[in-house]
Design an enzyme around this catalytic site. Structure first.
Site, PDB file in Angstrom:
ATOM      1  N   TYR A 174       0.742  -1.084  -0.149  1.00  0.00           N
ATOM      2  CA  TYR A 174      -0.198  -0.013   0.115  1.00  0.00           C
ATOM      3  C   TYR A 174       0.831   1.258   0.106  1.00  0.00           C
ATOM      4  O   TYR A 174       2.115   1.224   0.125  1.00  0.00           O
ATOM      5  CB  TYR A 174      -0.898  -0.049   1.255  1.00  0.00           C
ATOM      6  CG  TYR A 174      -1.765  -1.211   1.092  1.00  0.00           C
ATOM      7  CD1 TYR A 174      -2.393  -1.543  -0.008  1.00  0.00           C
ATOM      8  CD2 TYR A 174      -2.421  -1.706   2.230  1.00  0.00           C
ATOM      9  CE1 TYR A 174      -3.504  -2.670  -0.392  1.00  0.00           C
ATOM     10  CE2 TYR A 174      -3.308  -2.978   2.167  1.00  0.00           C
ATOM     11  CZ  TYR A 174      -3.700  -3.201   0.973  1.00  0.00           C
ATOM     12  OH  TYR A 174      -4.587  -4.367   0.913  1.00  0.00           O
ATOM     13  N   GLY A 316      -5.207 -13.759  13.610  1.00  0.00           N
ATOM     14  CA  GLY A 316      -6.279 -13.275  12.834  1.00  0.00           C
ATOM     15  C   GLY A 316      -7.285 -14.272  12.460  1.00  0.00           C
ATOM     16  O   GLY A 316      -8.183 -14.518  13.059  1.00  0.00           O
ATOM     17  N   ARG A 317      -6.944 -14.889  11.186  1.00  0.00           N
ATOM     18  CA  ARG A 317      -8.047 -15.910  10.712  1.00  0.00           C
ATOM     19  C   ARG A 317      -7.893 -16.966  11.814  1.00  0.00           C
ATOM     20  O   ARG A 317      -9.164 -17.866  11.747  1.00  0.00           O
ATOM     21  CB  ARG A 317      -7.515 -16.451   9.297  1.00  0.00           C
ATOM     22  CG  ARG A 317      -7.686 -15.424   8.300  1.00  0.00           C
ATOM     23  CD  ARG A 317      -7.194 -15.839   6.852  1.00  0.00           C
ATOM     24  NE  ARG A 317      -7.420 -14.788   6.127  1.00  0.00           N
ATOM     25  CZ  ARG A 317      -6.549 -13.849   5.644  1.00  0.00           C
ATOM     26  NH1 ARG A 317      -5.601 -13.680   6.497  1.00  0.00           N
ATOM     27  NH2 ARG A 317      -6.900 -12.944   4.818  1.00  0.00           N
TER      28      ARG A 317
END
Length: 333
Positions: A174, A316-317
């Site tokens: 990004y 996270g997941r």
């Protein structure tokens, strides 16, 4: 008491343990980037199931041309504050401090939504397909300063909404990460690749502005895409130097992740696959370091903490798939 269960101080916050629910973007906002009931239910379900020390939300764009994909969370105008307040409240209802992750996609912006993307230089990320994408416009110095103000304004909105702080996304290809990587920063001005400090200038100025406007009782974290793991890209040595400058700028915590390749690297899938970078960052900075990347078992989390690769583990997941993970990790030996 196992290290993973021990409290840790981050800025003005005392976290109850070393488990961090790290950002996983599930595209649960509406088409305008507003918080939805489905998003609130998602966070409540995970955080209420097991005690995390900290939550870092999915990334919110600071300007519409920094949209990564449709249904991404927004922090781009004051109309977002009411919905963001609901998100902060739902996390706090589980007694979990929460940071709002802020981003601008740069050249990675959704081509169906952003026909004219912007970036530090008019080049594509070499590790992502460029088909269907427009070569990005090279930001002028004035445009960079205006974007920095957009990050500041988004941080002010997060403060008004009740968040405990923000995380600036300088990873995964990004915009801020594009400045950081020599592969995507080809500028010839003060934001160019002449030194690590000039490559980090936009990020450091953003931190300075947030600190000067909001003050010290607000956490500033940086998700650092520490290394590109590629010839000519950012290196682990860069990450160590970056850590020193981030500490000096007033950052409270650094979350080590991947660079232009995203949340992955080409040569290993071992749990905590950025641990070489996080170890170097931790050695050069006195602020706590979060490590994310494939940490799926409590044994792996304890090993990485015990080896000194990090101060906190980002999960996270795995927390989504196994709601009892945090509870088990805190008691299992």
């Amino acid at each position: 008491m196992s290290l993973i269960a021990q409290p840790i101080q981050i800025g003005h916050l005392m976290l109850r343990n070393r488990i961090v629910m790290t950002a996983v973007d599930r595209s649960l906002a509406d088409e305008d980037g507003e918080v939805t009931d489905a998003m609130l239910d998602h966070y409540t379900k995970i955080l209420a199931a097991g005690p995390c020390g900290l939550c870092i939300t999915e990334h919110a764009y600071v300007r519409r041309d920094g949209l990564t994909h449709s249904s991404q969370l927004a922090a781009s105008d004051d109309g977002c504050i009411e919905g963001l307040s609901r998100l902060a409240e739902c996390c706090h209802a589980t007694e979990t401090p929460v940071l709002l992750r802020l981003s601008h996609a740069g050249s990675m912006a959704d081509p169906t939504e952003v026909p004219e993307p912007v970036a530090p230089s008019p080049v594509f990320n070499p590790f992502f397909p460029s088909a269907g994408r427009t070569l990005p416009h090279e930001l002028t110095e004035l445009e960079i300063e205006r974007l920095i103000i957009r990050f500041l304004n988004a941080a002010v909105r997060a403060k008004k909404a009740g968040f405990d702080g923000v995380e600036l996304h300088c990873g995964h290809g990004y915009l801020l990460n594009e400045f950081y990587s020599p592969l995507t920063n080809k500028r010839v001005d003060q934001f160019g690749p002449a030194s690590i400090m000039s490559r980090m200038r936009a990020l450091l100025e953003t931190v300075y502005y947030i600190r000067s406007v909001i003050g010290s009782d607000f956490i500033v974290s940086v998700c650092l895409g520490a290394s590109d793991y590629a010839f000519g890209g950012s290196t682990i040595e860069d990450a160590a130097e970056a850590a020193r400058s981030l500490h000096g700028a007033g950052v409270d915590v650094i979350c080590v992740s991947g660079g232009l390749r995203g949340n992955s690297r080409p040569d290993t899938d071992q749990a905590g696959w950025f641990s070489d970078a996080s170890t170097a960052v931790r050695e050069q900075s006195s602020v706590p370091v979060i490590l994310k990347g494939g940490i799926r078992t409590a044994a792996d989390a304890r090993r990485l903490l015990g080896d000194g690769a990090c101060d906190l583990v980002g999960v996270g997941r795995t927390l989504e798939r196994h709601l009892d993970w945090a509870n088990k990790a805190l008691v299992e030996e």
